[in-house]
Design a protein around this motif. Structure first.
Motif, PDB file in Angstrom:
ATOM      1  N   UNK A  23       0.444  -1.158   0.079  1.00  0.00           N
ATOM      2  CA  UNK A  23       0.349  -0.201  -0.042  1.00  0.00           C
ATOM      3  C   UNK A  23       0.674   1.865   0.054  1.00  0.00           C
ATOM      4  N   UNK A  24       1.931   0.713   0.918  1.00  0.00           N
ATOM      5  CA  UNK A  24       2.906   2.741   0.907  1.00  0.00           C
ATOM      6  C   UNK A  24       3.654   2.071  -0.390  1.00  0.00           C
ATOM      7  N   UNK A  25       3.840   1.476  -1.234  1.00  0.00           N
ATOM      8  CA  UNK A  25       4.434   1.642  -2.489  1.00  0.00           C
ATOM      9  C   UNK A  25       3.762   2.202  -3.606  1.00  0.00           C
ATOM     10  N   UNK A  26       2.400   1.920  -2.780  1.00  0.00           N
ATOM     11  CA  UNK A  26       1.099   2.121  -4.659  1.00  0.00           C
ATOM     12  C   UNK A  26       1.546   4.203  -4.465  1.00  0.00           C
ATOM     13  N   UNK A  27       1.097   3.856  -3.440  1.00  0.00           N
ATOM     14  CA  UNK A  27       0.932   5.245  -2.282  1.00  0.00           C
ATOM     15  C   UNK A  27       1.897   6.238  -2.965  1.00  0.00           C
ATOM     16  N   UNK A  28       3.234   5.513  -2.573  1.00  0.00           N
ATOM     17  CA  UNK A  28       4.735   6.307  -2.895  1.00  0.00           C
ATOM     18  C   UNK A  28       4.368   6.510  -4.941  1.00  0.00           C
ATOM     19  N   UNK A  43       1.390   6.607  -7.015  1.00  0.00           N
ATOM     20  CA  UNK A  43       0.720   7.659  -7.404  1.00  0.00           C
ATOM     21  C   UNK A  43       1.258   9.198  -7.068  1.00  0.00           C
ATOM     22  N   UNK A  44       1.816   9.389  -5.961  1.00  0.00           N
ATOM     23  CA  UNK A  44       2.691  10.582  -5.490  1.00  0.00           C
ATOM     24  C   UNK A  44       3.557  11.276  -6.290  1.00  0.00           C
ATOM     25  N   UNK A  45       3.397  10.152  -7.006  1.00  0.00           N
ATOM     26  CA  UNK A  45       5.053  10.541  -8.193  1.00  0.00           C
ATOM     27  C   UNK A  45       4.579  10.479  -9.375  1.00  0.00           C
ATOM     28  N   UNK A  86       4.498  14.375 -10.707  1.00  0.00           N
ATOM     29  CA  UNK A  86       5.360  14.399 -12.460  1.00  0.00           C
ATOM     30  C   UNK A  86       4.239  14.937 -13.931  1.00  0.00           C
ATOM     31  N   UNK A  87       2.790  14.498 -13.618  1.00  0.00           N
ATOM     32  CA  UNK A  87       2.019  15.273 -14.557  1.00  0.00           C
ATOM     33  C   UNK A  87       1.905  16.057 -14.026  1.00  0.00           C
ATOM     34  N   UNK A  88       1.692  16.883 -12.748  1.00  0.00           N
ATOM     35  CA  UNK A  88       1.164  18.119 -12.387  1.00  0.00           C
ATOM     36  C   UNK A  88       2.800  19.354 -13.089  1.00  0.00           C
TER      37      UNK A  88
END
Length: 216
Positions: free
Chosen positions: A10-15, A17-19, A23-25
């Motif tokens: 879950x932590x890896x997936x959240x990280x 998504x944040x990255x 990057x998208x922004x």
């Protein structure tokens, strides 16, 4: 206490998504920064071309786009919010204006207009900037569909006389198409209103812009 596999996932997936979000922004901001000036220049060119259709460039030598002022909403212009006026000059002499106006009583709602008026109070051109009139019936007010709008060029408050500032069906000067008189009635009224606005505010419009107004 050791972290469970599910928690690590879950932590890896959240990280991730944040990255991706960061990057998208950043990419969107970069793209916007690169394209916004191009879009702005394109809009300015389109706006100037439209304005030059209602006020011939031979009449003025100033930067017309840079001359834009905002004027309060006014019943004579048919506006419900502040609108734009572009002031033309030749040398130090006042040469005319381009006014934004609205015909609020079109068949299908508001009809946006640009009205060019020279220093003597004569219409130099009118163009429709937006409408929702019925295609094939009331949309002939659009210059791309018909030359109907050209009949305002050369007109003034006294030419034709006030009683003749109507569509032909109502005993006036301006031609219409059979079955579509509400739309042209609205446009005729709006152009007349723009001329009345110009006559009432000519002194203010002709006055040079002060440094305080420029900086405002």
């Amino acid at each position: 206490m050791s972290m469970s596999g599910a928690a690590r996932n879950a932590l890896r997936a959240g990280t991730v998504l944040v990255v991706f979000a960061v990057v998208g922004t950043a990419m969107l901001a970069f793209t916007h920064g690169r394209t916004e000036p191009v879009i702005a220049r394109s809009r300015q060119a389109e706006q100037l071309a439209f304005i030059e259709q209602v006020l011939p460039s031979r009449l003025y030598d100033n930067d017309l786009l840079a001359s834009e002022r905002r004027v309060p909403r006014d019943a004579m212009l048919g506006t419900r919010r502040p609108s734009a006026v572009w002031v033309a000059r030749r040398g130090d002499a006042f040469a005319g204006v381009v006014l934004e106006a609205v015909a609020p009583d079109g068949y299908s709602g508001d009809i946006g207009l640009l009205v060019g008026i020279d220093a003597a109070g004569t219409v130099t051109g009118v163009r429709v900037t937006g409408h929702r009139e019925t295609p094939g019936l009331g949309d002939y007010i659009d210059r791309a569909k018909s030359p109907w709008i050209e009949q305002f060029t050369g007109k003034s408050l006294d030419n034709p006389p006030p009683r003749a500032w109507r569509v032909a069906k109502d005993g006036g000067t301006f031609d219409t198409r059979a079955g579509a008189t509400i739309t042209p009635r609205a446009v005729v009224k709006a152009v007349r209103g723009a001329l009345e606005y110009f006559a009432r505010h000519r002194k203010t419009l002709a006055a040079p812009v002060t440094r305080e107004e420029k900086d405002a």
